[in-house]
Write an enzyme that holds these catalytic residues in place. Structure first.
Site, PDB file in Angstrom:
ATOM      1  CE  LYS A  22      -1.689   1.916   3.969  1.00 42.49           C
ATOM      2  NZ  LYS A  22      -1.569   3.378   4.094  1.00 42.49           N
ATOM      3  CG  ASN A  23       2.186   2.834   3.583  1.00 42.00           C
ATOM      4  OD1 ASN A  23       1.055   3.258   3.303  1.00 42.00           O
ATOM      5  ND2 ASN A  23       2.545   2.524   4.806  1.00 42.00           N
ATOM      6  CB  CYS A 116      -5.000   6.550  10.238  1.00 39.52           C
ATOM      7  SG  CYS A 116      -5.613   5.173   9.250  1.00 39.52           S
ATOM      8  NE  ARG A 121      -0.109  10.330   9.754  1.00 39.42           N
ATOM      9  CZ  ARG A 121      -0.598   9.375   8.960  1.00 39.42           C
ATOM     10  NH1 ARG A 121      -1.871   9.047   9.039  1.00 39.42           N
ATOM     11  NH2 ARG A 121       0.171   8.757   8.097  1.00 39.42           N
ATOM     12  CG  ASP A 304       2.542   1.311   9.350  1.00 30.87           C
ATOM     13  OD1 ASP A 304       2.199   2.243  10.092  1.00 30.87           O
ATOM     14  OD2 ASP A 304       2.941   1.488   8.184  1.00 30.87           O
ATOM     15  NE  ARG A 396      -7.780   5.056   4.449  1.00 31.65           N
ATOM     16  CZ  ARG A 396      -7.567   6.259   4.934  1.00 31.65           C
ATOM     17  NH1 ARG A 396      -8.446   6.787   5.728  1.00 31.65           N
ATOM     18  NH2 ARG A 396      -6.500   6.917   4.613  1.00 31.65           N
TER      19      ARG A 396
END
Ligand code: EPU
Length: 418
Positions: A22-23, A116, A121, A304, A396
């Site tokens: 994903k990232n 999220c 952030r 994560d 997601r």
């Protein structure tokens, strides 16, 4: 709203195949607009974050075609216009359009990204990097206008080895005049994946995967074919599922080298695990030992996986300690694990887990992506039925999680409620 129902204590056996990261994919897709030619990316995970990025590309005028895990992006006719707040807020990775549009058009207008709520952030390091390259940043509320007459290579030191800032500065500096030296860069596998992608299109980037990345500016990028690297966080999540409920559960299509920190902790706990070249096989063992973890930038223990790993710590005998050093608000899963029978207390950035505790089915809520994964693991381990609400977060980031777990024996279903 979507929710997941799980009937726990089923044995997980068979094979789970890992999807693209994903990232990594969420950076490759915006990065593709730096090229004027058609770019093909394979192994793109089918997750809603990719849908949101495609929507932004299409909004800008790119032609996006998806066929299974293959994605073709033609950015030859895009128009650099303001990206509306409603779409940039859908996900964190919309911030990569800042670096990509600034790099290509020397101007970008967009809003603070979503994602999220696991901490404040900020994006100050991204913006500092753009400024160092010669851009001017103007803020109007939540909106940022970043523009430059010309971008020029610079020496940039990141105060924190931020994944997002490292990638965004690489994107912005790809066409800058001269050489950019990025120090204290993040080293995650997706940084290497993005640099390789840019180099395949004609960029000149060296050092990705180390803390010093050099970006030598080029004038043009061409088309290319590229594959997304396997998702090591998805891999780690299913490996933990195997440690909780597995019997020779094989996780294939993975790169075990990306997970050394997790694997060494699993071995310390006494999890029966076999490491192959591109797979990990794992079973539930007896008498797990408590361990301590501290999250850190790669190759340290990934933040994560902190939440999924905490579920495993509830099954270890003794007292474990988790220190979360990357995000300030990544313990939102703890009250729900306690509701299911865990004994966890938190103080500041530390959580103390007293084990082993039996878990039982309950109605809980996914407060963020990895909290959702952690609660699915807890539900697989627990006796009886669990309901996990608000699983949009999970969808997601985990491609086909229901099918993948069902195929290896989980009793799990996705329900849509109004
Ligand atoms: N930070 C700043 N200023 C900045 C950038 C970051 O202070 O300008 C701080 C952050 O607040 C955080 C730390 O630096 O405390 C690390 O943040 P980083 O920039 O590395 O994270 P990110 O780019 O926001 C990406 C992933 C996250 C993953 C982190 C760390 C994407 C889209 N997101 O976030 O993924 O946790 O790197 O590896 O790539 C997830 O997949 O569940 C997830 C949250």
């Amino acid at each position: 709203m979507k929710r997941i129902k799980v009937i726990g204590k089923q044995k997980l056996t068979g094979t789970i195949t890992i999807s693209g990261s994903k990232n990594s994919a969420v950076a490759l897709v915006p990065a593709s607009l730096l090229s004027d030619e058609v770019v093909e990316i394979d192994n793109v995970p089918n997750i809603s974050d990719i849908d949101a990025l495609s929507e932004i590309l299409e909004y800008l005028g790119a032609k996006v075609t998806r066929n299974g895990t293959k994605m073709k992006i033609d950015s030859s006719n895009i128009q650099n216009r303001e990206i509306p707040e409603a779409i940039s807020k859908k996900l964190r990775a919309s911030y990569y359009f800042m670096g990509a549009l600034l790099g290509k058009y020397k101007r970008v207008e967009m809003y603070f990204p979503g994602g999220c709520s696991i901490g404040e952030r900020p994006i100050n390091l991204h913006l500092k990097g753009f400024e160092a390259l010669g851009a001017k940043v103007t803020r109007e509320g939540n909106k940022y206008i970043v523009e430059a007459d010309e971008l020029t290579g610079a020496n940039i030191y990141l105060d924190i080895a931020s994944v997002g800032a490292t990638i965004n500065i690489m994107l912005a500096a790809t066409f800058a005049k001269g050489t950019t030296i990025l120090e204290n860069a993040a080293k995650e596998p997706h940084i290497v994946n993005v640099a390789t992608f840019l180099n395949q299109m004609g960029a000149s980037i060296t050092g990705a995967g180390t803390s010093e990345i050099r970006i030598h500016g080029v004038e043009k990028l061409s088309g290319c074919f590229h594959e997304v690297v396997p998702d090591y966080i998805e891999t780690g999540t299913y490996v933990i599922a195997g440690a909780l409920c597995g019997e020779n559960l094989k996780i294939e299509g993975a790169i075990p080298d990306h997970l050394e920190a997790l694997i060494s902790k699993l071995q310390e706990i006494n999890v029966p695990i076999t490491i192959g070249k591109d797979y990990i096989e794992v079973s539930k063992g007896e008498h797990y030992k408590a361990v301590n973890i501290k999250t850190a930038v790669y190759p340290g223990f990934p933040t994560d996986l902190q939440q999924p790993f905490m579920t495993l710590l509830t099954q270890c005998e003794g007292t474990s300690k988790v220190e979360e050093n990357i995000f300030e608000n990544r313990f939102m899963h703890v009250p729900y694990l306690n509701q299911m029978g865990a004994s966890i207390t938190t103080e500041g950035n530390a959580a103390i887990i007293n084990g082993k505790t039996e878990l039982s089915g309950s109605i809980v809520e996914a407060t963020d992506l990895r909290a959702g994964a952690c609660l699915i693991l807890a539900a697989l381990t627990a006796s009886g039925e669990s309901v996990i609400n608000k699983v949009e977060y999970v969808l997601r980031g985990y491609e086909g999680i229901i099918d993948k777990l069902e195929k290896v024996g989980a009793k799990i279903e996705l329900e849509e409620i109004e």
